[in-house]
Enzyme design. Structure first.
Site, PDB file in Angstrom:
ATOM      1  N   ARG A   1     -13.359 -18.315  28.876  1.00 57.26           N
ATOM      2  CA  ARG A   1     -12.965 -16.895  28.866  1.00 57.26           C
ATOM      3  C   ARG A   1     -14.187 -16.026  29.140  1.00 57.26           C
ATOM      4  O   ARG A   1     -15.271 -16.299  28.632  1.00 57.26           O
ATOM      5  CB  ARG A   1     -12.374 -16.561  27.504  1.00 57.26           C
ATOM      6  CG  ARG A   1     -12.015 -15.098  27.290  1.00 57.26           C
ATOM      7  CD  ARG A   1     -11.350 -14.928  25.918  1.00 57.26           C
ATOM      8  NE  ARG A   1     -10.960 -13.540  25.694  1.00 57.26           N
ATOM      9  CZ  ARG A   1     -11.770 -12.626  25.162  1.00 57.26           C
ATOM     10  NH1 ARG A   1     -13.000 -12.926  24.801  1.00 57.26           N
ATOM     11  NH2 ARG A   1     -11.337 -11.386  24.991  1.00 57.26           N
TER      12      ARG A   1
ATOM     13  N   HIS B   1     -17.339  -8.289  13.553  1.00 57.47           N
ATOM     14  CA  HIS B   1     -18.339  -7.212  13.551  1.00 57.47           C
ATOM     15  C   HIS B   1     -17.659  -5.918  13.978  1.00 57.47           C
ATOM     16  O   HIS B   1     -16.551  -5.943  14.517  1.00 57.47           O
ATOM     17  CB  HIS B   1     -19.478  -7.541  14.532  1.00 57.47           C
ATOM     18  CG  HIS B   1     -19.023  -7.580  15.963  1.00 57.47           C
ATOM     19  ND1 HIS B   1     -18.365  -8.667  16.513  1.00 57.47           N
ATOM     20  CD2 HIS B   1     -19.079  -6.654  16.962  1.00 57.47           C
ATOM     21  CE1 HIS B   1     -18.058  -8.406  17.775  1.00 57.47           C
ATOM     22  NE2 HIS B   1     -18.473  -7.181  18.073  1.00 57.47           N
TER      23      HIS B   1
ATOM     24  N   HIS C   1     -13.646  -6.609  14.595  1.00 55.01           N
ATOM     25  CA  HIS C   1     -13.061  -7.525  15.575  1.00 55.01           C
ATOM     26  C   HIS C   1     -13.886  -8.792  15.705  1.00 55.01           C
ATOM     27  O   HIS C   1     -15.050  -8.825  15.304  1.00 55.01           O
ATOM     28  CB  HIS C   1     -12.892  -6.829  16.937  1.00 55.01           C
ATOM     29  CG  HIS C   1     -14.149  -6.210  17.483  1.00 55.01           C
ATOM     30  ND1 HIS C   1     -14.699  -5.048  16.987  1.00 55.01           N
ATOM     31  CD2 HIS C   1     -14.967  -6.582  18.494  1.00 55.01           C
ATOM     32  CE1 HIS C   1     -15.804  -4.748  17.664  1.00 55.01           C
ATOM     33  NE2 HIS C   1     -15.987  -5.674  18.587  1.00 55.01           N
TER      34      HIS C   1
HETATM   35  C1  OGA Z   1     -18.653  -7.443  21.972  1.00 54.95           C
HETATM   36  C2  OGA Z   1     -17.258  -7.880  21.742  1.00 54.95           C
HETATM   37  C3  OGA Z   1     -15.285  -9.005  22.541  1.00 54.95           C
HETATM   38  C4  OGA Z   1     -14.860  -9.977  23.592  1.00 54.95           C
HETATM   39  O1  OGA Z   1     -19.259  -7.890  22.984  1.00 54.95           O
HETATM   40  O2  OGA Z   1     -19.143  -6.642  21.141  1.00 54.95           O
HETATM   41  O3  OGA Z   1     -16.717  -7.541  20.734  1.00 54.95           O
HETATM   42  O4  OGA Z   1     -13.655 -10.118  23.784  1.00 54.95           O
HETATM   43  N1  OGA Z   1     -16.654  -8.645  22.673  1.00 54.95           N
HETATM   44  O5  OGA Z   1     -15.719 -10.602  24.205  1.00 54.95           O
HETATM   45 NI    NI Z   2     -17.769  -5.964  19.704  1.00 55.68          NI
END
Ligand code: OGA
Ligand code: NI
Length: 375
Positions: free
Chosen positions: A296, A228, A286
């Site tokens: 994590r 997204h 990403h």
């Molecule tokens: C988000 C995101 C990335 C992560 O919350 O929008 O991209 O590493 N998180 O959790």
């Molecule tokens: Ni994000």
């Protein structure tokens, strides 16, 4: 002016309410969480020298380096950002403690179907047929009501950390905005909504997203958070010490890991800054992959303009040879567009579409159509 939470609430994303599993007790990945065998893991690059740039904010050239990173990646990491490590640790501790509560306790603070704050699935879940191997907690405005449900005795200390994190990140986000705009020839004074002194202070809004990605029995077939772009101006992400975040560079296939560096923060260009920059800064696509060994945690600080400010390609970036690529939108309106079209939201506000039917095909940059291929 509506608050950000009203803006979100006006555009609910309909997430089918699954019973949240106790991830730790699952030995075999259920079908509903199985995405595919090979979500491009083979093309993933993991060496840090071909990942997003790491920029030292105390470097006199920081702005220039940031401009280059924004143009080429739409993302970078920052060090020497001035946020105390103890605050990052404290916020991580809030997330860790929250997600470690028993399910029934977490569900007391569940996000309501028309709400945005609280515990639940990733907001983007409704756009995918499979479930993601993660839990989230969204904070818009004060977390006090939800935190009181979670920790009836000592909610105040958790609230204090969130308030401090918000204040600190808001300052950093304002500074980053200036540094990211400078290479485009835009100053804070050029933006009406940046406040009288161009401080990006009062007017700007933000949300916080706490994420937990439990260890997973079959990580190659699961997805922590699907691909997204963020519906923000910029996002500041603290990913702690476990890798999982991956980005795609425009025009380059495959996923690139953003390696966790002690104390560093990841900065993403969001859709609204992409619009403001008239397309010169891509909003980075990403996703998050999970692993077999360790849970994590991450905290995303989602930073945007005042919800009703008109965001459009800046006048300084528009001219006879540079037509505006996007029409003007407010954050409020854009959240609605995103809730409807998801990763095609940007193309839906793009100008010069030849016809309504062609709307989503015209000039689409590679990444805004790549979502649905996963899964
Ligand atoms: C988000 C995101 C990335 C992560 O919350 O929008 O991209 O590493 N998180 O959790
Ligand atoms: Ni994000």
């Amino acid at each position: 002016m509506p608050s950000l939470s009203q803006a979100y609430r006006g555009h609910p994303v309909h997430v089918f309410h699954h019973k949240h599993p106790d991830f730790n007790s699952i030995q075999k990945l259920p079908e509903s969480y199985t995405w595919s065998n090979d979500h491009d893991h083979t093309t993933t690059t993991t060496t840090s020298n071909c990942s997003v740039p790491v920029i030292d904010l105390s470097d006199p050239n920081a702005s220039k380096l940031i401009g280059h990173a924004c143009k080429t990646w739409g993302a970078f990491q920052v060090v020497n950002h001035g946020v105390p490590l103890s605050l990052l640790d404290d916020m991580n501790w809030v997330g860790h403690t929250l997600f470690s509560l028993p399910s029934h306790q977490k569900l007391k603070a569940a996000r309501s179907p028309d709400g945005v704050s609280g515990y639940g699935l990733a907001r983007i879940s409704s756009f995918f047929p499979k479930l993601m191997w993660s839990e989230g907690f969204t904070i818009v405005g004060s977390p006090v009501d939800h935190f009181r449900q979670l920790w009836p005795q000592d909610y105040a200390k958790y609230c204090d950390i969130v308030v401090q994190y918000d204040e600190t990140m808001k300052k950093l986000a304002g500074n980053l905005m200036s540094l990211m705009l400078e290479p485009l020839g835009i100053t804070k004074e050029d933006l009406k909504w940046a406040g009288k002194k161009g401080q990006f202070k009062k007017a700007n809004c933000a949300a916080m997203q706490l994420n937990s990605y439990p260890s997973c029995p079959d990580p190659d077939r699961a997805m922590g958070l699907a691909p997204h772009t963020d519906s923000t101006l910029l996002t500041i992400l603290h990913q702690n010490d476990i890798s999982g975040l991956q980005v795609q560079q425009e025009g380059t296939p495959g996923w690139v890991t953003v390696p966790p560096l002690p104390g560093a923060l990841v900065v993403n260009v969001g859709d609204l800054l992409h619009i403001l920059s008239n397309g010169s800064y891509p909003s980075v696509l990403h996703r998050v992959v999970v692993n077999r060994i360790r849970q994590r945690f991450s905290v995303a600080y989602l930073y945007g303009p005042p919800p009703n400010a008109e965001i459009c390609p800046h006048a300084k970036l528009v001219g006879p040879t540079q037509p505006p690529l996007y029409r003007s939108v407010t954050w409020n309106e854009y959240l609605g567009t995103k809730a409807k079209y998801f990763n095609k939201a940007l193309s839906s506000v793009r100008l010069r579409a030849s016809s309504i039917n062609g709307l989503f095909d015209v000039n689409e940059t590679h990444h805004h159509k790549s979502t649905v291929q996963v899964g």
